[in-house]
Write a protein that holds these residues in place. Structure first.
Motif, PDB file in Angstrom:
ATOM      1  N   ARG A  30      22.507  32.603  38.131  1.00  0.00           N
ATOM      2  CA  ARG A  30      22.925  31.708  39.328  1.00  0.00           C
ATOM      3  C   ARG A  30      23.496  32.941  39.548  1.00  0.00           C
ATOM      4  O   ARG A  30      23.738  34.733  39.130  1.00  0.00           O
ATOM      5  CB  ARG A  30      24.620  31.600  38.371  1.00  0.00           C
ATOM      6  N   VAL A  31      23.947  33.069  41.186  1.00  0.00           N
ATOM      7  CA  VAL A  31      24.918  34.227  41.374  1.00  0.00           C
ATOM      8  C   VAL A  31      26.619  34.357  41.635  1.00  0.00           C
ATOM      9  O   VAL A  31      26.661  32.936  41.836  1.00  0.00           O
ATOM     10  CB  VAL A  31      25.128  34.178  43.388  1.00  0.00           C
ATOM     11  N   THR A  32      26.618  35.909  40.744  1.00  0.00           N
ATOM     12  CA  THR A  32      28.363  35.154  40.678  1.00  0.00           C
ATOM     13  C   THR A  32      28.974  36.454  41.785  1.00  0.00           C
ATOM     14  O   THR A  32      28.250  37.372  41.439  1.00  0.00           O
ATOM     15  CB  THR A  32      28.507  36.023  39.394  1.00  0.00           C
ATOM     16  N   ALA A  33      29.725  35.923  42.430  1.00  0.00           N
ATOM     17  CA  ALA A  33      30.483  37.326  43.503  1.00  0.00           C
ATOM     18  C   ALA A  33      31.903  37.136  42.605  1.00  0.00           C
ATOM     19  O   ALA A  33      33.119  36.717  42.248  1.00  0.00           O
ATOM     20  CB  ALA A  33      31.303  35.928  44.526  1.00  0.00           C
ATOM     21  N   LEU A  34      32.122  38.724  42.732  1.00  0.00           N
ATOM     22  CA  LEU A  34      33.135  39.040  42.503  1.00  0.00           C
ATOM     23  C   LEU A  34      34.444  39.733  43.468  1.00  0.00           C
ATOM     24  O   LEU A  34      33.534  40.508  44.278  1.00  0.00           O
ATOM     25  CB  LEU A  34      33.025  40.827  41.413  1.00  0.00           C
ATOM     26  N   VAL A 181      22.470  37.590  38.853  1.00  0.00           N
ATOM     27  CA  VAL A 181      23.189  38.584  40.405  1.00  0.00           C
ATOM     28  C   VAL A 181      24.681  38.769  39.858  1.00  0.00           C
ATOM     29  O   VAL A 181      25.396  37.518  39.907  1.00  0.00           O
ATOM     30  CB  VAL A 181      22.521  38.108  41.541  1.00  0.00           C
ATOM     31  N   LEU A 182      25.530  39.714  40.011  1.00  0.00           N
ATOM     32  CA  LEU A 182      26.738  40.166  40.162  1.00  0.00           C
ATOM     33  C   LEU A 182      26.634  41.126  41.264  1.00  0.00           C
ATOM     34  O   LEU A 182      26.486  42.180  40.748  1.00  0.00           O
ATOM     35  CB  LEU A 182      27.354  40.307  39.080  1.00  0.00           C
ATOM     36  N   PHE A 183      28.020  40.380  42.162  1.00  0.00           N
ATOM     37  CA  PHE A 183      27.871  41.337  43.912  1.00  0.00           C
ATOM     38  C   PHE A 183      29.696  40.857  44.700  1.00  0.00           C
ATOM     39  O   PHE A 183      30.314  40.545  43.408  1.00  0.00           O
ATOM     40  CB  PHE A 183      26.979  41.185  44.757  1.00  0.00           C
ATOM     41  N   THR A 184      29.954  42.608  44.021  1.00  0.00           N
ATOM     42  CA  THR A 184      31.560  41.947  44.755  1.00  0.00           C
ATOM     43  C   THR A 184      31.744  41.890  46.749  1.00  0.00           C
ATOM     44  O   THR A 184      30.579  42.157  47.420  1.00  0.00           O
ATOM     45  CB  THR A 184      31.957  43.041  44.484  1.00  0.00           C
ATOM     46  N   ARG A 197      29.370  31.146  41.297  1.00  0.00           N
ATOM     47  CA  ARG A 197      30.444  31.155  40.971  1.00  0.00           C
ATOM     48  C   ARG A 197      31.294  32.434  40.970  1.00  0.00           C
ATOM     49  O   ARG A 197      30.799  33.483  41.608  1.00  0.00           O
ATOM     50  CB  ARG A 197      29.881  31.695  39.796  1.00  0.00           C
ATOM     51  N   VAL A 198      32.534  32.444  41.337  1.00  0.00           N
ATOM     52  CA  VAL A 198      33.348  33.158  41.903  1.00  0.00           C
ATOM     53  C   VAL A 198      33.942  33.914  41.475  1.00  0.00           C
ATOM     54  O   VAL A 198      35.113  33.223  40.430  1.00  0.00           O
ATOM     55  CB  VAL A 198      34.079  32.917  43.257  1.00  0.00           C
ATOM     56  N   VAL A 199      34.417  34.543  40.515  1.00  0.00           N
ATOM     57  CA  VAL A 199      35.690  35.412  40.604  1.00  0.00           C
ATOM     58  C   VAL A 199      36.694  35.830  41.342  1.00  0.00           C
ATOM     59  O   VAL A 199      36.150  37.410  41.704  1.00  0.00           O
ATOM     60  CB  VAL A 199      34.706  36.712  38.816  1.00  0.00           C
ATOM     61  N   THR A 200      37.827  35.729  40.508  1.00  0.00           N
ATOM     62  CA  THR A 200      38.772  36.531  41.873  1.00  0.00           C
ATOM     63  C   THR A 200      39.342  37.340  41.460  1.00  0.00           C
ATOM     64  O   THR A 200      39.936  36.914  40.417  1.00  0.00           O
ATOM     65  CB  THR A 200      39.227  34.653  42.592  1.00  0.00           C
TER      66      THR A 200
END
Length: 659
Positions: A30-34, A181-184, A197-200
């Motif tokens: 999964r692609v996770t966005a910070l 994948v983790l990107f900001t 998934r989005v981590v805010t």
């Protein structure tokens, strides 16, 4: 899979920590966005995860912290900021050098160049790349060792929409093959469009951890943007038709001839305008951010003003956060209160009209998402978390900045580092030219011994050009690493490991010997051409002279390597080379001068008596010659300087490991 637990940066004087107790997961495949604003703490969180910054917390990459992974570059591919590397190095040369550092076949450089679309620019210099090409090269460096996890800080910053879409496709392809994948990003639309998934983050704290669909529904507001000279009439018609169809929409006037219609689509709005003969200048689907979840005054940017609603139909819930989402612990932005001249129309099936100038009732208080737990369990875990905080006093483990790993193939890495930049070739040419000019003028003036003539070493110069050039090349061996840290792209400072040091010393010695041999040969050939055979003959004692010459240039090169490694500067390395004849030699001469009770006469004979049998090939002669070289002022000073620098290098390496 990435598991970040309790990430907390060290306090900044009287300011709160940039990251405060942040915990989240980035799952495999999964692609996770910070997501967060400019100062939300995204980059600090990544640096804490990668152990590049001191703080507290722990991050597991597939169950292991980064310092427990033997080869981190094969597990985690990192892109932080611009691509580190010498601006004069080519794209392909830079990747081939990193292949030797990561221990992967050199053909991998061409594979990743093709994957990121840089094959046509493989001979381009790093300093001439555009922003988009630099991002592509950074992604190629991250993918070089075929890692399972990609950690990227703002990979689309400064890219066009087309380049950003291409990069997102690459990230999606990586996760489809079982990667993480983790990107900001600071763009909510990009996070909703790209991530699973989005981590805010806000002000260094986690405020939401949602699936992309929930994030788009709660934090973004899909709308239809309409531009028409008859915006007011169109808004009234849309409200009337929605009332007749028992649909829930919101029509917002944004001033002038612009409308925003929430809860509808372009087809319905366009059909309404067509049926009533209303001219439309613009009709497009848009997504608008709901704004920050904290009120102004908490260190974040203030919430942008929301447009005033002119019509709200019955059945319209708060679009920013439905009740089921509020129960998960997310704070929606507070709706703006209508002014005295604002009228909100509420229409039921019977078409009744009511004045809604009074503020809407506030929802029941919701528990904020705890940074240590997923947002879906924040509300239920609030009492338990208070009890846990009261009973558990232990802090997360400290994060220690550890040096990076040495290159897996240090000798190959060092050779590619040396030959990939034109500085070495320019230094060689400058040394040969200076030596040729000096030896010609010394021979013309006369009164110069032939050994010094061949070395182009006048009495007034502290060192010959060849020794200075060897020292400069040795200083660049570590100095360039700290100026353009290719080895520090993923794990902090340049490592002071034995394998890397030995490789640099071996390559520096070979380069110095080659430089010394070329200098002496060029000077002899030039003297033979200009003045004949008289000055170009081979001295009778050429063996000890050649050994002394080789020891001088090699010692200067090693002094430059060690000094640059200790002080992390090319200038310091060259200064250490110059300090030998200028500072250390006078000190050694003062130490050896003065009355002496005993002398070292007959040392060679006593060396023969140290062993029971004669050394093969007359080895005792070479030992005696080496002792005589060290006994000279320059030789002794150089040996003393090398010993001190080596001890300092070992001390810094041991201190880094203990820390």
């Amino acid at each position: 899979m990435i598991q970040a637990i309790g990430l907390t940066s060290n306090p900044r004087q009287e300011l709160p920590p940039a990251v405060d107790d942040v915990s989240f997961e980035a799952r495999t495949g999964r692609v996770t966005a910070l997501l967060g604003a400019k100062d939300a703490g995204k980059t600090t969180a990544l640096r804490l995860m990668l152990e590049l910054q001191q703080g507290r917390g722990v991050t597991y990459f597939r169950g292991r912290p980064l310092h427990r992974i033997a080869h981190p570059s094969r597990e985690v591919g990192v892109l932080l900021g611009d691509v580190p590397g010498h601006p004069a190095r080519t794209v392909r040369g830079h990747l081939r050098m990193l292949c030797a550092a990561a221990g992967v076949p050199v053909q991998r450089a061409d594979d990743v160049l093709e994957a990121v679309g840089l094959v046509s620019l493989r001979d381009q210099r790093l300093g001439t790349l555009s922003r988009g090409m630099d991002r592509r090269l950074g992604l190629a460096c991250a993918l070089l060792a075929d890692p399972h996890t990609l950690v990227l800080d703002g990979p689309t910053d400064g890219l066009s929409h087309r380049e950003g879409a291409w990069l997102h496709e690459i990230l999606r392809a990586h996760t489809s093959q079982g990667g993480t994948v983790l990107f900001t990003t600071d763009d909510p639309k990009e996070a909703a469009r790209t991530a699973d998934r989005v981590v805010t983050l806000e002000a260094g704290r986690l405020v939401a951890d949602q699936d992309a669909a929930d994030f788009a529904r709660t934090r973004l507001r899909p709308r239809v943007a309409v531009l028409s000279p008859y915006a007011a009439r169109l808004g009234a018609l849309l409200a009337k038709e929605a009332r007749a169809r028992q649909r829930s929409i919101e029509v917002v006037s944004e001033g002038g001839n612009r409308l925003s219609v929430y809860g509808s689509n372009c087809a319905d709005v366009g059909e309404t305008a067509y049926r009533h003969g209303i001219l439309i200048h613009q009709l497009a689907d848009e997504v608008g951010a709901a704004g920050p979840t904290r009120p102004p005054g908490t260190g974040e940017r203030p919430e942008p003003p929301r447009p005033r609603p002119i019509t709200r139909l019955e059945g319209e819930a708060t679009l920013d956060a439905p009740p089921e989402v509020r129960a998960e612990g997310h704070h929606p932005p507070a709706p703006s209160l209508p002014g005295a001249d604002d009228t909100v129309l509420l229409a039921s099936d019977e078409g009744t009209r009511a004045d809604a100038t009074s503020p809407a009732p506030c929802p029941t208080s919701a528990t904020a998402a705890s940074p240590g737990f997923p947002a879906s369990a924040a509300s239920a875990a609030a009492p338990a978390s208070l009890a846990t905080q009261a009973s558990v006093s232990s802090l997360p483990p400290p994060i220690t900045v550890r040096p990076g790993r040495s290159p897996l193939r240090p000798l190959r890495y060092e050779l590619r580092r040396l030959t990939g930049v034109g500085t070495g070739y320019l230094t060689l040419a400058a040394v040969l030219a200076a030596s040729a000019l000096i030896c010609v003028f010394l021979a013309r003036a006369g009164h110069t011994p032939q050994p010094r003539l061949l070395a182009a070493w006048p009495e007034d110069l502290p060192l010959p050009p060849a020794a200075l050039g060897a020292g400069l090349l040795g200083a660049l061996a570590f100095g360039d690493e700290f100026r353009h840290p290719a080895l520090a792209a993923d794990r902090g400072t340049v490592p002071r490991r034995l394998g890397l040091l030995v490789a640099k010393l071996v390559v520096a010695a070979a380069t110095a010997l080659l430089l010394g041999a070329l200098t002496a040969g060029t000077d002899a050939a030039l003297l033979h051409l200009v003045y004949g055979e008289e000055l170009a003959g081979v001295p009778a004692d050429w063996v000890p002279l050649a050994a002394s010459w080789a020891a001088l240039v090699t010692g200067c090169a090693w002094a430059g390597v060690l000094a640059a490694g200790v002080f992390r500067s090319t200038t310091a390395g060259l200064a250490a080379v110059l300090a030998v004849p200028i500072i250390v030699v006078p000190l050694v001469q003062k130490a050896v001068e003065g009355p002496a009770v005993r002398s070292a006469a007959g040392l060679s004979g006593r060396l023969r008596n140290l062993v029971l049998m004669q050394w093969p090939f007359g080895g005792e002669r070479y030992v005696a010659g080496g002792v005589r070289v060290i006994a000279q002022p320059v030789g002794g000073a150089l040996a003393l300087s090398l010993t001190a620098l080596l001890c300092a290098y070992v001390l810094t390496a041991v201190r880094g490991r203990v820390r």
